[in-house]
Design a protein around this motif. Structure first.
Motif, short mmCIF file in Angstrom:
data_model
loop_
_atom_site.label_atom_id
_atom_site.label_comp_id
_atom_site.label_asym_id
_atom_site.label_seq_id
_atom_site.Cartn_x
_atom_site.Cartn_y
_atom_site.Cartn_z
N HIS A 180 -20.87 46.64 26.13
CA HIS A 180 -21.06 45.35 26.80
C HIS A 180 -22.49 45.10 27.28
O HIS A 180 -23.07 44.03 27.00
CB HIS A 180 -20.07 45.22 27.96
CG HIS A 180 -19.96 43.83 28.52
ND1 HIS A 180 -20.92 43.26 29.32
CD2 HIS A 180 -18.99 42.89 28.38
CE1 HIS A 180 -20.55 42.05 29.67
NE2 HIS A 180 -19.38 41.79 29.10
N PRO A 181 -23.13 46.03 27.98
CA PRO A 181 -24.46 45.74 28.54
C PRO A 181 -25.54 45.48 27.49
O PRO A 181 -26.51 44.79 27.77
CB PRO A 181 -24.79 47.00 29.35
CG PRO A 181 -23.49 47.66 29.61
CD PRO A 181 -22.67 47.37 28.39
N PRO A 185 -25.90 37.89 24.92
CA PRO A 185 -24.92 36.97 25.49
C PRO A 185 -24.16 36.26 24.37
O PRO A 185 -24.77 35.75 23.42
CB PRO A 185 -25.78 35.99 26.28
CG PRO A 185 -27.00 36.79 26.64
CD PRO A 185 -27.25 37.68 25.46
N SER A 210 -18.92 46.84 33.61
CA SER A 210 -20.07 46.26 32.91
C SER A 210 -19.96 44.75 32.74
O SER A 210 -20.97 44.07 32.56
CB SER A 210 -20.23 46.91 31.52
OG SER A 210 -20.52 48.28 31.65
N GLY A 211 -18.75 44.22 32.77
CA GLY A 211 -18.58 42.79 32.61
C GLY A 211 -17.24 42.45 32.00
O GLY A 211 -16.35 43.29 31.90
N LYS A 232 -18.45 38.91 24.40
CA LYS A 232 -19.09 39.22 25.68
C LYS A 232 -19.16 37.97 26.54
O LYS A 232 -19.66 36.93 26.12
CB LYS A 232 -20.49 39.78 25.46
CG LYS A 232 -21.24 40.07 26.76
CD LYS A 232 -22.59 40.70 26.50
CE LYS A 232 -23.36 40.96 27.79
NZ LYS A 232 -24.63 41.68 27.56
N THR A 234 -20.66 36.31 29.99
CA THR A 234 -21.68 36.46 31.03
C THR A 234 -21.67 35.24 31.91
O THR A 234 -21.45 34.12 31.46
CB THR A 234 -23.08 36.62 30.41
OG1 THR A 234 -23.36 35.48 29.57
CG2 THR A 234 -23.16 37.88 29.58
N GLY A 235 -21.92 35.43 33.18
CA GLY A 235 -21.98 34.31 34.12
C GLY A 235 -20.69 33.52 34.13
O GLY A 235 -19.60 34.06 34.28
N GLU A 237 -19.61 31.77 31.54
CA GLU A 237 -19.12 31.56 30.19
C GLU A 237 -17.68 32.02 30.07
O GLU A 237 -17.21 32.87 30.80
CB GLU A 237 -19.97 32.35 29.19
CG GLU A 237 -21.41 31.89 29.11
CD GLU A 237 -22.21 32.77 28.17
OE1 GLU A 237 -21.59 33.54 27.42
OE2 GLU A 237 -23.44 32.67 28.18
#
Length: 253
Positions: A180-181, A185, A210-211, A232, A234-235, A237
């Motif tokens: 993930h990291p 994005p 990690s998310g 993935k 992020t934020g 999304e």
């Protein structure tokens, strides 16, 4: 007798079909004992197991999980994945990385934690082959660096499915945490499996340290295998790790 890349595929073990796996999964999740014993006692999560498997392999030797044809799989992945920096994890002796490279997925690296298979790939034409453990964040970061600092796709044709079949699903979240990291994005971790999403999704950790991930699924090779995709998040999304609405080719739940 070992098989060569893009030559006669190995015969498919009985557990390696959507139909047979569905029977195994049905009983596996309903009875206290496993009627699907294929692979259940094999330590697929240990490098020592694969070092023994690959100790006599040479650069031209190959083996495909479930007997899938690498070129056909690569053609199917063109319909699902965005072309860009790609890392094939748990690459083993598969020809998938080479087939994806020929299909335009570049730059591309292959990675495996077996020193034996990595050594056997020396001198072979194609993508770089790295000694890397898919559960190790530092190793996955090294794969990203080898791709020039970005990863659009992680692709797996048998690692996660093998862990599931061998009842070692506890290892799978570590793979998700490591990948993930380093993904871009909106990047994806896509893996192929003979197990339907209804049984595979609960084995995944869609919200880890990690998310978050979005899960989607579909069929490939005319319904002979499933693809499972982790997008993935992020934020703000995505939908917070929940399952996406099935796509056009997704199996009904």
């Amino acid at each position: 007798r070992r098989n060569k890349y893009h030559h006669i595929p190995p015969s498919r073990p009985p557990s390696m079909s959507v139909t047979t796996r569905s029977v195994i999964d049905f009983f596996r999740h309903r009875l206290p004992i496993s009627l699907g014993r294929a692979g259940t006692h094999m330590p697929l999560h240990l490098p020592s197991h694969w070092n023994a498997v690959y100790k006599d392999f040479s650069p031209g030797d190959g083996h495909e999980w479930g007997g899938m044809i690498a070129a056909d799989v690569a053609s199917e992945l063109e319909k699902v994945l965005k072309k860009g920096p790609t890392c094939v994890i748990g690459a083993g002796a598969s020809g998938l990385g080479m087939a994806m490279l020929e299909a335009g997925f570049e730059p591309l690296v292959e990675a495996d934690f077996s020193e034996a298979i990595v050594s056997s790939r020396e001198g072979r034409k194609g993508a770089p082959y790295l000694l890397a453990d898919a559960t190790d964040p530092e190793d996955m970061a090294a794969c990203r660096d080898a791709l020039g600092g970005a990863v659009e796709n992680f692709v797996d044709k048998g690692l996660i499915d093998g862990l599931y079949l061998a009842k070692q699903s506890h290892v799978i979240p570590s793979i998700l945490e490591a990948c993930h990291p380093v993904l871009n994005p909106g990047g994806r971790l896509l893996f192929l499996s003979y197990t339907h999403a209804r049984y595979m999704e609960p084995e995944l950790s869609l919200e880890g340290e990690s998310g978050k991930w979005e899960f989607d699924s579909g069929t490939a090779l005319g319904g002979e295998v499933y693809w499972h995709s982790l997008l993935k998040v992020t934020g703000l999304e995505g939908n917070g790790g929940r399952r996406r609405r099935p796509g056009k080719f997704a199996p009904k739940r």
